[in-house]
Design an enzyme around this catalytic site. Structure first.
Site, short mmCIF file in Angstrom:
data_model
loop_
_atom_site.label_atom_id
_atom_site.label_comp_id
_atom_site.label_asym_id
_atom_site.label_seq_id
_atom_site.Cartn_x
_atom_site.Cartn_y
_atom_site.Cartn_z
CG HIS A 1 -33.76 20.17 -6.50
ND1 HIS A 1 -33.02 21.26 -6.12
CD2 HIS A 1 -34.93 20.22 -5.81
CE1 HIS A 1 -33.71 21.95 -5.22
NE2 HIS A 1 -34.87 21.34 -5.03
CB CYS B 1 -0.72 6.49 -0.85
SG CYS B 1 -2.47 6.86 -1.05
N GLY C 1 0.81 -1.21 0.00
CA GLY C 1 0.00 0.00 0.00
C GLY C 1 0.84 1.25 0.00
N GLY D 1 4.79 25.25 5.12
CA GLY D 1 4.32 24.80 3.81
C GLY D 1 2.82 24.72 3.78
#
EC number: 1.8.1.4
Length: 466
Positions: free
Chosen positions: A445, A43, A40, A181
């Site tokens: 909607h 990530c 994996g 950062g």
């Protein structure tokens, strides 16, 4: 030394590597995958997945503090840091086991160890269990990923100055935090820790936060972060970090003036560098540029039979980009017809902060700089019934069209659940949709997705609800 032979071997089991190995097996190849740590990759184990688990806890915490807005009440709201971290790790571990199952199901041979190129079509593997193995294959895919960049004199020590790894597993919640950062990693951690009650300051060397995003979206997000209590300092030069017993003092420079910020902990989120060391590349024709392997449009290196994918080949550093590259280069190896090359303008980018940010394609500035005459549409969350009902009225959807052809050049969003919404525009980009296609699409909607329709309409002066 044991020797094994395969059609294709992948070095690295992250979202690029394991996907490539599985696709190779699906296409009838005898495939193997070499992984030195956890299936994996970063990530799944130390990035995308565990951070989303932490951010889910943060989202719930935010909601609990606004229960009265929904006619609800709760007393003594609190959290258990260890339990929050434990859940995050459990989620990552569950998915890592899932990757192992998928590889086994597809009959991919998994070799636990560290691989190094040792001649044409050959890998020497130092086995995790001890000993060595020689693995041969006609094709080798390098998918070794990347790690956090360290700045000289500002290196993380894992105690007071953290990388993403330490930030994922705090033993106690600091009272104050400096995030260096403001890209996706930095802003996501800033968002999580702020939701958990930490006093957070973000410093960014560039003039604005989330610098790769559309300027308008970046400015909107900046204001929302500050509303949440995150202190944002852009255009700042970090000069030094002085470590105390249990605190850090940062020396910064703003417009030529020196300042100091004292915090409990610092998170360094200043980019990544490719894991290109100790791969044996010096014995090949593979070129490396600023810690990243140089490849062509099909991820081929200059060494016959050797490919490279994912973070090791450079930006954008995204899991889904790595997976796509893995499938693409394997299909090219297998000789499939019509294998599409990677178009970076069709790769979505998502930042899971509060509010979320998502985008695909060109920013307004990039489109204009490229010579396009553009039509720009916008629609605010406050004009959407579902957003108001959710209690999430702050946000915006922005779309950019080529005025001449109607092509959707880019889409940019900030607000609740936009990381899910963006895929609609990604499909539109992939299908080369025009404004007419979006006009004629029926959106359900009440949903947040209606704003995508309205934003397209607004670009041509046709918005109904704004």
């Amino acid at each position: 030394m044991a020797e094994q032979t395969f059609d294709l071997v992948v070095v690295g089991g992250g979202p690029g590597g394991y996907v490539a190995a599985i696709r190779a097996a699906q296409l009838g190849m005898k495939a193997a995958l070499v992984e030195r740590d956890q299936l994996g990759g970063i990530c799944l184990n130390w990035g995308c997945i565990p951070t989303k688990a932490l951010l889910r806890s943060a989202d719930i915490m935010d909601t609990l503090h606004h229960l009265k807005d929904f006619g609800l009440e709760a007393d003594n709201i609190r959290f258990d840091t260890a339990a929050v971290v434990k859940r995050s790790r459990q989620v990552a571990n569950q998915l890592s086991r899932g990757v192992a199952h998928l590889l086994k199901k597809n009959k991919v041979t998994v070799i636990e160890g560290t691989a190094r190129l040792a001649g044409q079509g050959t890998l020497a593997v130092e086995l995790k269990a001890g000993g060595q193995s020689q693995v041969k294959a006609k094709y080798i895919i390098l998918a070794t990923g990347a790690r956090a960049r360290q700045l000289p004199g500002l290196e993380a020590d894992g105690k007071l100055i953290w990388t993403y790894r330490e930030a994922l597993v705090p033993q106690v919640m600091p009272k104050s935090l400096l995030v260096v950062g403001s890209g996706a990693i930095g802003i996501e951690f800033a968002s999580f820790y702020r939701s958990m009650g930490v006093d957070v300051t973000v410093v960014e060397a560039l003039p604005r936060v989330l610098p790769v995003e559309d300027e308008e979206i970046s400015a909107f997000a900046h204001k929302q972060f500050e509303k949440r209590g995150i202190k944002i300092r852009a255009g700042v030069a970090l000069k030094a970090l002085e470590k105390g017993t249990d605190s850090v003092t940062a020396s910064i420079e703003v417009d030529g003036k020196a300042e100091k910020i004292q915090v409990d902990r610092v998170i360094m989120a200043v980019g990544i560098v490719g894991n290109v060391e100790n791969l044996g590349l010096e014995t090949t024709k593979v070129k490396v540029d600023r810690t990243h392997i140089v490849v062509d449009q099909y991820c081929r290196t200059d060494e016959p039979g050797i490919y490279a994918i994912g973070d090791i080949v450079g930006a954008p550093w995204l899991a889904h980009k790595a997976s796509h590259e893995g499938v693409m280069c394997v299909e090219k190896i297998a000789g499939l017809e019509h294998v599409h090359t990677l178009d970076v303008t069709k790769i979505p980018g998502c930042t899971y902060c509060t509010p979320q940010v998502a985008s695909v394609g060109l920013t307004e500035k990039a489109a204009k700089d490229a010579g396009y005459e553009v039509k720009v549409g916008r629609f605010p969350f406050i004009g959407n019934g579902k957003a108001i009902a959710l209690g999430e009225p702050e946000g915006m959807v922005k779309t950019i069209f080529d005025a001449k052809s109607g092509e959707l050049l880019g889409a940019h969003m900030v607000g609740a659940e936009v990381t899910e919404l963006i895929q609609g525009y990604v499909i539109a980009r992939t299908m080369e949709a025009t404004e007419e296609d979006l006009f004629n699409t029926i959106f359900p909607h009440p949903t947040l997705s209606e704003m995508m329709h309205e934003s397209a309409l607004d670009a041509y002066g046709r918005a109904i609800h704004f």
